[in-house]
Write an enzyme that holds these catalytic residues in place. Sequence first.
Site, PDB file in Angstrom:
ATOM      1  N   HIS A  50       0.875  -1.271  -0.090  1.00  0.00           N
ATOM      2  CA  HIS A  50       0.028  -0.078  -0.073  1.00  0.00           C
ATOM      3  C   HIS A  50       0.937   1.317   0.102  1.00  0.00           C
ATOM      4  O   HIS A  50       2.061   1.003   0.295  1.00  0.00           O
ATOM      5  CB  HIS A  50      -0.883   0.095   1.171  1.00  0.00           C
ATOM      6  CG  HIS A  50      -2.248  -1.114   1.003  1.00  0.00           C
ATOM      7  ND1 HIS A  50      -3.021  -1.325   1.932  1.00  0.00           N
ATOM      8  CD2 HIS A  50      -2.261  -2.032  -0.036  1.00  0.00           C
ATOM      9  CE1 HIS A  50      -3.990  -2.056   1.526  1.00  0.00           C
ATOM     10  NE2 HIS A  50      -3.566  -2.630   0.342  1.00  0.00           N
ATOM     11  N   GLU A  52       1.217   3.851   2.016  1.00  0.00           N
ATOM     12  CA  GLU A  52       1.901   4.153   3.282  1.00  0.00           C
ATOM     13  C   GLU A  52       2.999   3.329   3.444  1.00  0.00           C
ATOM     14  O   GLU A  52       4.203   3.864   3.834  1.00  0.00           O
ATOM     15  CB  GLU A  52       0.942   3.750   4.526  1.00  0.00           C
ATOM     16  CG  GLU A  52      -0.505   4.510   4.573  1.00  0.00           C
ATOM     17  CD  GLU A  52      -1.407   3.673   3.665  1.00  0.00           C
ATOM     18  OE1 GLU A  52      -1.261   3.243   2.887  1.00  0.00           O
ATOM     19  OE2 GLU A  52      -2.704   3.583   4.329  1.00  0.00           O
ATOM     20  N   CYS A  83      -5.478   0.918   6.037  1.00  0.00           N
ATOM     21  CA  CYS A  83      -6.290  -0.383   6.519  1.00  0.00           C
ATOM     22  C   CYS A  83      -5.934  -0.838   7.633  1.00  0.00           C
ATOM     23  O   CYS A  83      -4.804  -0.736   8.224  1.00  0.00           O
ATOM     24  CB  CYS A  83      -5.993  -1.077   5.299  1.00  0.00           C
ATOM     25  SG  CYS A  83      -4.500  -1.942   5.155  1.00  0.00           S
ATOM     26  N   CYS A  92      -1.844  -1.695   7.117  1.00  0.00           N
ATOM     27  CA  CYS A  92      -1.033  -0.651   7.319  1.00  0.00           C
ATOM     28  C   CYS A  92      -0.979  -0.135   8.607  1.00  0.00           C
ATOM     29  O   CYS A  92       0.058   0.545   9.043  1.00  0.00           O
ATOM     30  CB  CYS A  92      -1.208   0.597   6.097  1.00  0.00           C
ATOM     31  SG  CYS A  92      -1.125   0.037   4.647  1.00  0.00           S
TER      32      CYS A  92
END
Length: 368
Positions: A50, A52, A83, A92
């Site tokens: 992701h 991040e 998430c 994350c």
Amino acid sequence: MTESSFMLEALELAKKGQFTSGKGACVGCIISKNNQIIGKGFYEFFGAPHAEIMAIESVRKKYRNNFNEVLAGSTITVTLEPCSEFGKTPPCLDEILKYNFKKIIIGQLDASQSSLERLKKSDIEVVTEEIPNELNKGFFKNLKYKKPYVRAKIAMSEDKKIAFIEDDNQWITCSASRLDGHKFRALSDIVLTGSGTIKRDNPALDVRDSEITQLKNFQQPIRAIIASESKLNADLKFFKTPGPKIIFCSNKDVYKNLDSVVDLEVFEIEDSKIKINLLRLLDELSSQDIHDVLLESGPKLITSFIEADLIDEFIIYIAPKILSNTALSFFEGEDSKSPFNSKDFILSEEASIESDKRIIYRRKNGIK
Ligand SMILES: NC(=O)c1ccc[n+]([C@@H]2O[C@H](COP(=O)([O-])OP(=O)(O)OC[C@H]3O[C@@H](n4cnc5c(N)ncnc54)[C@H](OP(=O)(O)O)[C@@H]3O)[C@@H](O)[C@H]2O)c1
């Protein structure tokens, strides 16, 4: 630079994934310290780390020796709530909580996650901004209503005519408008048309804008035909073009000549003898995690979709021509339901493409 400019920058990063993120949402992330950007990331393709995590990793790469020190006291700006649940990758949020971030700025909340609550209980300062974000319409519609976001792309003349009655080989709009339309195919999980268009125009319906198709993780959308009773022929470009294809039909005769076609799925959607139930079709798409639909059909199917109020956005290309009686109108229903007159739609974007115009109508009250 200011924190609000970091959110705009994060949105630009999110956009980089718009043609490749597939079923995943487009997300961008910036890590900043003392008003300087020290890390960046975006979500590139379904299953990839992701945004991040990509941003944290970009800091790690730059500051190998004092990575933890550099991250401590920094601000993480992310366009979508991180998430909190295991999906294709670990949450994350757990990763974010490992470092001593001073602040997190979140652009949009995600009702399927619970990071906000947990972040508020941590030592991190939490700021939420409801930023205007044109990305992820299908993702949010599916989350809220379990229905895909439906765009209809229509090329027409100034007098709202969509197809020549006799001459099959004439284009209404210019080649630049037609190429522009491929962007909307690329944004979609599925491109849908009706048997009328397939028989008359023999379109392939794939994305052929090379700037998009050469992107590393680009995948062609699924292409689909809605045909209740027309027998379809394997020689059509639609079937000859590689990639996943679907037929939605209500009669076995539709696909009886198609044994030789590869990558083809058939869904029988039972309904009245003549027409396919479009609401059921959208439910079927949603159950397969299809979030963004592009309708590129003739007047019959567009009219059925409009009458059932199933279109969320109209992308209309208008050429400076008047076709009058030589052509078919784009919509066969009541004028008050057409996007031009409906009280539920608003003109949201206008652009020129050479001598054509592209206008976009969206629902006044957002997704429905
Ligand atoms: N300018 C543009 O943007 C544009 C785009 C696409 C097409 N076109 C033009 O549109 C013309 C074709 O128009 P068309 O109206 O015949 O084709 P269409 O709308 O693409 O297809 C209509 C067919 O879809 C099937 N269908 C199944 N369920 C339906 C439902 N619930 N509602 C409506 N249709 C359903 C029916 O097939 P069965 O007959 O199998 O029952 C119906 O005949 C062509 O001349 C093409 O050039 C223009």
